[in-house]
Design an enzyme around this catalytic site. Structure first.
Site, PDB file in Angstrom:
ATOM      1  N   ASP A 351       0.834  -1.189   0.000  1.00 53.06           N
ATOM      2  CA  ASP A 351       0.000   0.000   0.000  1.00 53.06           C
ATOM      3  C   ASP A 351       0.878   1.251   0.000  1.00 53.06           C
ATOM      4  O   ASP A 351       1.851   1.344   0.748  1.00 53.06           O
ATOM      5  CB  ASP A 351      -0.886  -0.026   1.256  1.00 53.06           C
ATOM      6  CG  ASP A 351      -1.790   1.172   1.371  1.00 53.06           C
ATOM      7  OD1 ASP A 351      -2.710   1.283   0.559  1.00 53.06           O
ATOM      8  OD2 ASP A 351      -1.565   1.995   2.274  1.00 53.06           O
ATOM      9  N   GLU A 387       1.481  -0.543  -5.032  1.00 50.22           N
ATOM     10  CA  GLU A 387       0.521   0.514  -5.337  1.00 50.22           C
ATOM     11  C   GLU A 387       1.388   1.750  -5.558  1.00 50.22           C
ATOM     12  O   GLU A 387       1.883   2.338  -4.590  1.00 50.22           O
ATOM     13  CB  GLU A 387      -0.457   0.742  -4.190  1.00 50.22           C
ATOM     14  CG  GLU A 387      -1.456   1.840  -4.499  1.00 50.22           C
ATOM     15  CD  GLU A 387      -2.347   2.205  -3.317  1.00 50.22           C
ATOM     16  OE1 GLU A 387      -3.518   2.512  -3.533  1.00 50.22           O
ATOM     17  OE2 GLU A 387      -1.849   2.203  -2.180  1.00 50.22           O
TER      18      GLU A 387
END
Length: 713
Positions: A351, A387
Site C-alpha cells: 500500500d 501501489e
C-alpha cells in the site's frame, strides 16, 4: 503489580519479539531513547505482574523467563521523558504492544486512557496523562510456531499465468450460505471447501487479501458507529487480525491463518497479502499511544525537521513510518520474511509503496528499502506488487519501480474506462494498454507482467457501479460525501443508480462484459475484484472503507449467474491460450516462414492502421490480429509454444458499423466465439465460420473475438 517470585535470566538481544524455545521465552525489544523498560505479564484474569528488564545490549532490551509457555499474555511499559517538542513521548502509564507480537488476545477498546496526553486539555498533546491504559489494550500472546505443514511450499505460479482475485476476508464469506455460520467472515471461511470450489470454478489462482495484519478502528469512526472495515490502519505487522478468526484462544488465529494458506495451496491457489508499512494506527500528534509512539517515537516515525512535535505525512493518515531508520527497516523485512517463511504466503501488495522509497522527500527507486529487499534471498523470490502512488510530492510513480516489481497500473484502469465511455483521443493509448503498457515497463528488463491490469479495485466503484453512477454517493461515510475519488471516468448510461429501464440495464450489462473481455484479453497480469464477476454493488459508494455491512459484503443470493458464467468462461479461456499471456513484448516483426507479424492493427475497412488513422480524434474502433505462431516463448522443457491465432474487434461507438475482416494472409477462416452485444461466449462458435474479406456488422459498444480455424475445419 510488583514482581512475583519469577526466575529471570539475562536473555539475548536477538531475535526481537517473544520467542518460545520449548523451555521458556526470550523477550527482546528495541528502544534507543528509553530510560527503562518493564515486561508486563498478565494471568487469565488480566492481573498484571511487572518485571524490570535490566539487560541492554546496545539499543536492544532483553530478558529470558524459563518456564513461560505459549499462550502467556504480555505487554511493555517504557520509561523515559515526555517532551513532545523534542519528539519524545514516553509514558509508562500506557501498556504497549510488542512490535513483533505474533498474536493479540482481542481488540482495542477506545478510552481516554489510551492517549499519552489528557484529551480535551488546553495544552493538547503537551499535557501528560497518568491514566492506566492496560484495561483497554489487547495483550500480546506468546505463540508456538510449530505447525504441521505436511510439505507445503510456495506455489511459484509464473507471473504470466497468474490471475489475481482481490478480496476481503470478512466481506467474501460473511453472507455465504454454503459456509457454516460459525466461520463466515474468517480465515477458515476463505479456506472452506465451498470457497475453494468457487475459486476453482471461476479460474483464479491467486487471492490477494486486503490487510489482515492486526489493525485498529479510529476513535472518530467508533464515535460515528462505523468501522475501519478495510483494515488499512495497522498496529501489528506480525499478527493476524483477531477480527477474522473463528477463535482467538491461545492465539488460534495464527493456526487458522496457516491452515487457510495450506488449504488454498493444495487447491493450487496462491495467497498474496496487502500490507501497510507506510504508516501505523497511532495517527498524528493527537493520536493514541499504543505501541511505536511509546516505545521510541523519534526512531519509528518521520518527524517534521522544523517541528519535532509533528509528523511528516505522506499517507494522509497523520504519520509516516520511518523506513530510513535501520531498525525500522529491519522490522519491515523481518515481518515480510516471517509471513513468507512461517506463514507460507506467496507475495505482497504494498500500500502506498512510494512512501517506502522516500529516502528524504523524493522517491528513490534505488533507495535502501529496494536494495535490502532485492538482496534478500527469500523476499526477492516472491511476488512483489506496488501501489505506485502516495500523497507526497511527485507521488504518482506508475512505471517507475525497479525490475522485479509489478505495479497496479492506474493508467490501464483509466484508459480502459475512458475508451468504453466513448471518450475521444483514446485509441493509441488503448492499444498500448492492451499490449502490456510498453511505454511504462519496457525499460529495465521489465516485461508485460510488470503491469497489474485492473478496471476496479477495492478503492473506488465496483464494476456494476461503474456503469450505473456518474457521481460518488458516499453519504453513509459521515463525511458529507467529500471523501472518495471525484474523477472516476464512470458513466450511468442515462439514469443515476437503479433503474427499471430494460434498454439501460441491457447496455450496462453489455458494458460490464466489454470491461471484463478487455481485461482478460490484455497482456499483463489481470486482477479481478471479488463480486465484480457477479454484479456486486456498493450503491454508488466509491470509498466503502468504513462500511462493515451489506454495502461491502458480497450478497451471494443476488449474484448474476449469466455474468458469473461469462467471467468464468473468459478466465478459463485465457488460461488455455498463451497468446493472451505473453512473457515478452510484441516485436511487430514478421514471423519466420510466415507473411504476417506477431500482431497487427486494422481499421473497419480491413486494412492496416496508418499514423493518421491512429491520431484521428474520433477513432473508436480497432481490429487486432494476434498470431499464435508469434508467442516467442518455450515450455519448461524448451519446446516452442504455439497457439491459435485470434482477431479481436473493439468498438466503443454508440452506433453499429460494418467491419471487413482482414485479407486471407491473416487468416483463412474465422470462427466467432465471443460477442458482447449478444452477451455470448462459446469456444465452439456462435455462428458459422466467416471468410477473409467478408463484411460483418458490429453492434454499438461491442467486443467481438474470432478464432482462426485450421484449413481442415
Amino acid at each position: 503489580m510488583p514482581e512475583k517470585n519469577i526466575e529471570v535470566w539475562p536473555g539475548r538481544p536477538y531475535p526481537l519479539g517473544a520467542v518460545y524455545d520449548g523451555k521458556g521465552v526470550n523477550f527482546a525489544l528495541f528502544s534507543d531513547n528509553a530510560y527503562g523498560i518493564d515486561l508486563c505479564l498478565f494471568d487469565a484474569h488480566n492481573n498484571e505482574t511487572r518485571i524490570k528488564i535490566n539487560e541492554r545490549t546496545h539499543n536492544h532490551w532483553h530478558i529470558y523467563l524459563p518456564g513461560i509457555k505459549p499462550g502467556q499474555k504480555y505487554g511493555y511499559r517504557v520509561h523515559g521523558p515526555y517532551e513532545p517538542h523534542k519528539g519524545i513521548r514516553f509514558n509508562a502509564n500506557k501498556l504497549l504492544i510488542d512490535p513483533y507480537a505474533k498474536a493479540l488476545d482481542g481488540v482495542f477498546q477506545w478510552n481516554d486512557a489510551m492517549y499519552g496526553y489528557i484529551p480535551g486539555s488546553s495544552d493538547e498533546d503537551l499535557s501528560f496523562n497518568e491514566m492506566d491504559s492496560a484495561p483497554y489494550v489487547p495483550k500480546c500472546l506468546v505463540v508456538d510456531d510449530h505447525f504441521n505443514w505436511e510439505g507445503d511450499q510456495r506455489l511459484n505460479i509464473p507471473l504470466h499465468e497468474t490471475i489475481i482475485y482481490e478480496t476481503h476476508v470478512k466481506g467474501f464469506s460473511k453472507l455465504a450460505p454454503n459456509i457454516p455460520e460459525s466461520i463466515r467472515g474468517t480465515y477458515a471461511g476463505i479456506a472452506h471447501a465451498s470457497s475453494i470450489e468457487y475459486f476453482k470454478k471461476i479460474g483464479i489462482n491467486a487471492v490477494e487479501l486486503m490487510p489482515i495484519h492486526q489493525s485498529v478502528t479510529e476513535h472518530r469512526l467508533i464515535n460515528q458507529r462505523l468501522t475501519n472495515f478495510w483494515g488499512y490502519n495497522t498496529i501489528g505487522f506480525f499478527a493476524p487480525d483477531t477480527k477474522y478468526s473463528s477463535s482467538v484462544i491461545d492465539g488460534n488465529q495464527v493456526k487458522e491463518f496457516k491452515q487457510m494458506v495450506k488449504d488454498l495451496h493444495r487447491a493450487g491457489i496462491e495467497v498474496i497479502l496487502d500490507v501497510v508499512y507506510n504508516h501505523t494506527a497511532e495517527g498524528n500528534h493527537s493520536g493514541p499511544t499504543l505501541c511505536f509512539r511509546g516505545i521510541d517515537n523519534k526512531s519509528y516515525y518521520r518527524l517534521s525537521p522544523d517541528d519535532l512535535r509533528h509528523y511528516v505525512d505522506y499517507t494522509g493518515t497523520g504519520n509516516t513510518f520511518n523506513t530510513v531508520h535501520p531498525t525500522v527497516l529491519r522490522l519491515i523485512m523481518d515481518s515480510l520474511r516471517y509471513w513468507v517463511t512461517e506463514m507460507h504466503v506467496d507475495g505482497f501488495r504494498f500500500d502506498l509503496a512510494p512512501v517506502l522509497a522516500r529516502e528524504f522527500d523524493d522517491v528513490d527507486k534505488w533507495g535502501s528499502f529496494f536494495d535490502v529487499l532485492h538482496q534478500d534471498p527469500i523476499l526477492s523470490q516472491v511476488k512483489l506488487i506496488a501501489e505506485p502512488w502516495d500523497l507526497g510530492e511527485n507521488g504518482f510513480q506508475v512505471g517507475n519501480f525497479p525490475a522485479g516489481w509489478m505495479e497496479w497500473n492506474a493508467k490501464y484502469r483509466d484508459c480502459i474506462r475512458r475508451f468504453w465511455r466513448g471518450d475521444d483521443e483514446v485509441l493509441p493509448e488503448f492499444a498500448n494498454r492492451l499490449t502490456g503498457s510498453s511505454d511504462l515497463y519496457f525499460d529495465n528488463w521489465r516485461t508485460p507482467t510488470a503491469s497489474i491490469n485492473f478496471i476496479t479495485a477495492h478503492d473506488g466503484f465496483t464494476l456494476a457501479d461503474l456503469v450505473a453512477y456518474n457521481e460518488k454517493h458516499n453519504e453513509a461515510n459521515g463525511e458529507d460525501n467529500k471523501d472518495g475519488e471525484n474523477y472516476n471516468h464512470s458513466w450511468n448510461h442515462g439514469v443515476e443508480g437503479p433503474t427499471d429501464n430494460p434498454e439501460i440495464l441491457q447496455l450496462r450489462k453489455q458494458q460490464i462484459f466489454n470491461f471484463l473481455s478487455t481485461l482478460f484479453l490484455s497482456q499483463g497480469v489481470p486482477m479481478l475484484v471479488a463480486g465484480d464477476e457477479m454484479g456486486r454493488t456498493q450503491k454508488g459508494n466509491n470509498n466503502a472503507y468504513c462500511q462493515d455491512n451489506d454495502i461491502s459484503w458480497i450478497n451471494w443470493k443476488q449474484k448474476d449467474e449469466q455474468l458469473l458464467d461469462f467471467t468464468s468462461k473468459l478466465i478459463h479461456f485465457r488460461k488455455k491460450h498463451p497468446v493472451f499471456c505473453r512473457r515478452k513484448w510484441f516485436k511487430y516483426q514478421p514471423i519466420r516462414g510466415q507473411d504476417v507479424t506477431d500482431i497487427e492493427w486494422f481499421t473497419p475497412d480491413g486494412i492496416g492502421m496508418n499514423e493518421q488513422q491512429w491520431n484521428e480524434t474520433f477513432a473508436k474502433t480497432l481490429g487486432v490480429f494476434l498470431s499464435g505462431l508469434g508467442v516467442r516463448a518455450v515450455s519448461d522443457k524448451g519446446v516452442p509454444i504455439v497457439d491459435d491465432s485470434f482477431f479481436i474487434i473493439f468498438h466503443s461507438r454508440a452506433e453499429s458499423i460494418p467491419f471487413i475482416l482482414p485479407a486471407e494472409k491473416w487468416g483463412k477462416k474465422w470462427l466467432k466465439i465471443l460477442d458482447t452485444s449478444e452477451l455470448s461466449f462459446n469456444e465452439e462458435g456462435l455462428a458459422p465460420p466467416l471468410q477473409p474479406g467478408q463484411q460483418i456488422e458490429v453492434k454499438e459498444r461491442t467486443v467481438m473475438l474470432f478464432r482462426e480455424l485450421p484449413s481442415k475445419e
